[in-house]
Design a protein around this motif. Structure first.
Motif, PDB file in Angstrom:
ATOM      1  N   VAL A 163      47.102 136.139  76.129  1.00  0.00           N
ATOM      2  CA  VAL A 163      45.734 136.455  76.399  1.00  0.00           C
ATOM      3  C   VAL A 163      45.862 136.795  77.796  1.00  0.00           C
ATOM      4  CG1 VAL A 163      43.294 135.680  76.594  1.00  0.00           C
ATOM      5  CG2 VAL A 163      44.795 134.640  74.922  1.00  0.00           C
ATOM      6  N   TRP A 164      45.140 137.926  77.754  1.00  0.00           N
ATOM      7  CA  TRP A 164      44.860 138.413  79.493  1.00  0.00           C
ATOM      8  C   TRP A 164      43.373 139.001  79.568  1.00  0.00           C
ATOM      9  CZ3 TRP A 164      47.559 141.310  75.590  1.00  0.00           C
ATOM     10  CH2 TRP A 164      47.084 142.123  75.055  1.00  0.00           C
ATOM     11  N   ILE A 165      43.097 139.381  80.805  1.00  0.00           N
ATOM     12  CA  ILE A 165      41.473 139.690  81.008  1.00  0.00           C
ATOM     13  C   ILE A 165      41.673 141.277  81.229  1.00  0.00           C
ATOM     14  CG2 ILE A 165      39.779 139.314  82.701  1.00  0.00           C
ATOM     15  CD1 ILE A 165      40.676 137.045  81.280  1.00  0.00           C
ATOM     16  N   THR A 166      40.411 141.867  80.539  1.00  0.00           N
ATOM     17  CA  THR A 166      40.303 143.228  80.795  1.00  0.00           C
ATOM     18  C   THR A 166      39.011 143.220  81.555  1.00  0.00           C
ATOM     19  OG1 THR A 166      41.071 143.845  78.607  1.00  0.00           O
ATOM     20  CG2 THR A 166      39.520 145.219  79.544  1.00  0.00           C
ATOM     21  N   ASP A 181      48.172 133.655  85.186  1.00  0.00           N
ATOM     22  CA  ASP A 181      49.538 133.005  85.526  1.00  0.00           C
ATOM     23  C   ASP A 181      49.498 131.493  85.659  1.00  0.00           C
ATOM     24  OD1 ASP A 181      50.341 135.563  86.188  1.00  0.00           O
ATOM     25  OD2 ASP A 181      49.811 135.327  88.406  1.00  0.00           O
ATOM     26  N   SER A 182      48.403 130.763  85.573  1.00  0.00           N
ATOM     27  CA  SER A 182      48.234 129.404  85.332  1.00  0.00           C
ATOM     28  C   SER A 182      46.729 128.788  85.109  1.00  0.00           C
ATOM     29  CB  SER A 182      48.704 128.794  86.678  1.00  0.00           C
ATOM     30  OG  SER A 182      47.999 129.360  87.948  1.00  0.00           O
ATOM     31  N   GLY A 183      46.686 127.645  84.916  1.00  0.00           N
ATOM     32  CA  GLY A 183      45.414 127.146  84.768  1.00  0.00           C
ATOM     33  C   GLY A 183      44.780 127.083  83.197  1.00  0.00           C
ATOM     34  N   LEU A 184      45.821 127.519  82.376  1.00  0.00           N
ATOM     35  CA  LEU A 184      45.312 127.491  80.856  1.00  0.00           C
ATOM     36  C   LEU A 184      45.543 126.124  80.442  1.00  0.00           C
ATOM     37  CD1 LEU A 184      46.954 130.791  79.385  1.00  0.00           C
ATOM     38  CD2 LEU A 184      44.481 130.162  79.759  1.00  0.00           C
ATOM     39  N   ASP A 185      44.546 125.633  79.516  1.00  0.00           N
ATOM     40  CA  ASP A 185      44.614 124.265  78.973  1.00  0.00           C
ATOM     41  C   ASP A 185      44.932 124.162  77.533  1.00  0.00           C
ATOM     42  OD1 ASP A 185      44.121 121.547  78.199  1.00  0.00           O
ATOM     43  OD2 ASP A 185      42.346 121.393  79.258  1.00  0.00           O
ATOM     44  N   PRO A 242      41.211 126.526  74.057  1.00  0.00           N
ATOM     45  CA  PRO A 242      41.569 127.717  73.509  1.00  0.00           C
ATOM     46  C   PRO A 242      40.739 128.849  74.073  1.00  0.00           C
ATOM     47  CG  PRO A 242      40.780 126.723  71.893  1.00  0.00           C
ATOM     48  CD  PRO A 242      40.642 125.544  73.050  1.00  0.00           C
ATOM     49  N   LEU A 243      41.212 129.969  74.483  1.00  0.00           N
ATOM     50  CA  LEU A 243      40.474 131.133  75.209  1.00  0.00           C
ATOM     51  C   LEU A 243      40.157 131.906  73.745  1.00  0.00           C
ATOM     52  CD1 LEU A 243      41.784 131.963  78.568  1.00  0.00           C
ATOM     53  CD2 LEU A 243      39.760 130.639  78.022  1.00  0.00           C
ATOM     54  N   PRO A 244      39.192 132.149  72.971  1.00  0.00           N
ATOM     55  CA  PRO A 244      39.028 133.160  72.360  1.00  0.00           C
ATOM     56  C   PRO A 244      38.887 134.439  72.768  1.00  0.00           C
ATOM     57  CG  PRO A 244      37.326 131.172  72.022  1.00  0.00           C
ATOM     58  CD  PRO A 244      38.159 131.226  73.069  1.00  0.00           C
ATOM     59  N   LEU A 245      39.201 135.551  71.925  1.00  0.00           N
ATOM     60  CA  LEU A 245      39.214 136.810  72.357  1.00  0.00           C
ATOM     61  C   LEU A 245      37.656 137.300  72.733  1.00  0.00           C
ATOM     62  CD1 LEU A 245      41.993 138.693  70.590  1.00  0.00           C
ATOM     63  CD2 LEU A 245      42.030 137.322  72.669  1.00  0.00           C
ATOM     64  N   GLY A 246      37.304 138.003  73.557  1.00  0.00           N
ATOM     65  CA  GLY A 246      36.030 138.474  73.842  1.00  0.00           C
ATOM     66  C   GLY A 246      34.950 137.669  74.527  1.00  0.00           C
TER      67      GLY A 246
END
Length: 370
Positions: A275-278, A348-352, A356-360
């Motif tokens: 996952v990334w950020i746009t 880079d860091s901080g994901l738990d 979960p990070l859904p798209l959008g």
């Protein structure tokens, strides 16, 4: 007298006694003004300090999580006989997702295999015929040549016999012997012509061998076509098992057990773990932005989650440039609009793992542009 005294004005002593009640209000006004000035100075100082801390930061609220969503579609048609996944399930690469009825494809494979065996048998027979032709046709040529020589020799003998019969005096021979010699000479000449015709036919050795070789090549091509048909049948049979092309979560599943599916029909999607950020920054915010700069990311869905990342790349074009109908600024009236440019930010860091990070979903990145 008593009534007159009751209406008299208060004595000066009474006025003096009430005067201290108004004096403190006059003395407190300068302190209030000082307090207000101190508060205003604190606000200005706090604003200046905030500006100093954030002067090298650029942020936007027009940003969302992004990733790879892989559309899964069958490549053959048929009824779904196995549905091995459920909504939002995590799958690994190679896991079975959907199975389509394989019986028609097994029959097509077996038929293609039979056609291949038939083509191979015909090709092998043609190769044997070619080997025979390479021996037979030269032998026929030699035999025809010998037959011509023999016929020519017989014709020479017949001509000699005829000449001798004609040279004899009438009393030394008979009409029967002369007729026989003439017939033998004619027969010998006919035999020569027949032998020569057979020799002309036998001379086509190269052409006959080339024809046999062409037949072998034709059957070789048929074998290759039959092999390709068998390979395609095997591939189609393999397509009846739809597997996961990579790890990810099942999303947008719209297939059920027993459904008839068609090639190219979208049945589900797989969202990859990456996952990334746009972030769509204004064009006026890109002056000092460079790949590699540190980014702090706040997620609207998880206020307590703090992510860090870096600028990966800046898209070579504004978002409006890649729309279905890009603006044509060279025609009509022009109104300048601040454009937004997508910027890819890697986390880079901080994901738990538990969050979960859904798209959008909405995020707010802050880029340090020092």
């Amino acid at each position: 007298m008593a009534d007159y005294q009751d209406t008299e004005e208060p004595a000066p002593a009474d006025i003096t006694r009430n005067a201290p009640l108004r004096a403190p209000s006059r003395r407190r006004l300068p302190w209030k003004r000082g307090l207000f000035a101190l508060i205003a100075l604190g606000v200005v100082a706090a604003a200046g300090y905030y500006w100093y801390l954030t002067r090298d930061e650029v942020s936007t609220d027009d940003a969302y999580t992004d990733g790879r969503a892989i559309t899964i579609a069958p490549q053959v048609s048929g009824n779904v006989i196995t549905l091995a996944v459920d909504d939002n399930q995590f799958v690994h690469r190679g896991d079975l997702l959907v199975a389509i009825d394989p019986r028609p494809f097994r029959a097509a494979r077996d038929q293609a295999r039979g056609q291949l065996e038939l083509a191979r048998a015909q090709r092998d027979n043609a190769r044997i015929s070619l080997d025979i032709a390479k021996t037979t046709y030269p032998a026929r040529l030699a035999s025809a040549q010998a037959a011509v020589a023999s016929a020519q020799a017989a014709a020479v003998k017949a001509q000699s016999d005829l000449r001798r019969q004609r040279a004899l005096p009438p009393a030394a021979t008979t009409r029967e012997l002369l007729d026989a010699a003439i017939a033998a000479d004619d027969q010998a000449e006919a035999a020569v012509r027949q032998a020569q015709a057979q020799l002309a036919e036998a001379n086509l050795v190269a052409q006959n061998i080339a024809a046999a070789e062409t037949q072998v090549k034709q059957l070789d091509a048929q074998v290759e076509a039959a092999q390709a048909a068998l390979d395609q049948a095997e591939i189609n049979l393999g397509f009846t098992n739809v597997t996961a092309p990579q790890d990810g979560w099942i999303t947008k599943r719209n297939v059920e057990l027993g459904n008839f599916v068609q090639p190219g029909q979208q049945i589900l999607a797989i969202v990859s773990p990456q996952v990334w950020i746009t972030a769509n920054f204004k064009e006026t915010q890109l002056d000092r932005m460079r790949p590699g700069q540190k980014v702090m990311i706040r997620v609207d869905a998880y206020p307590a989650l703090s992510l860090t990342g870096h600028v990966d790349s800046i898209q070579k074009g504004s978002g409006s440039k890649f729309t279905a109908f890009p603006p044509e600024n060279a025609t009509g009236n022009f109104v300048k609009i601040v454009q937004r440019v997508p910027v890819k930010i890697d986390i880079d860091s901080g994901l738990d793992p538990q969050l979960p990070l859904p798209l959008g979903i909405s995020v707010e990145p802050t880029v340090s542009v020092r």
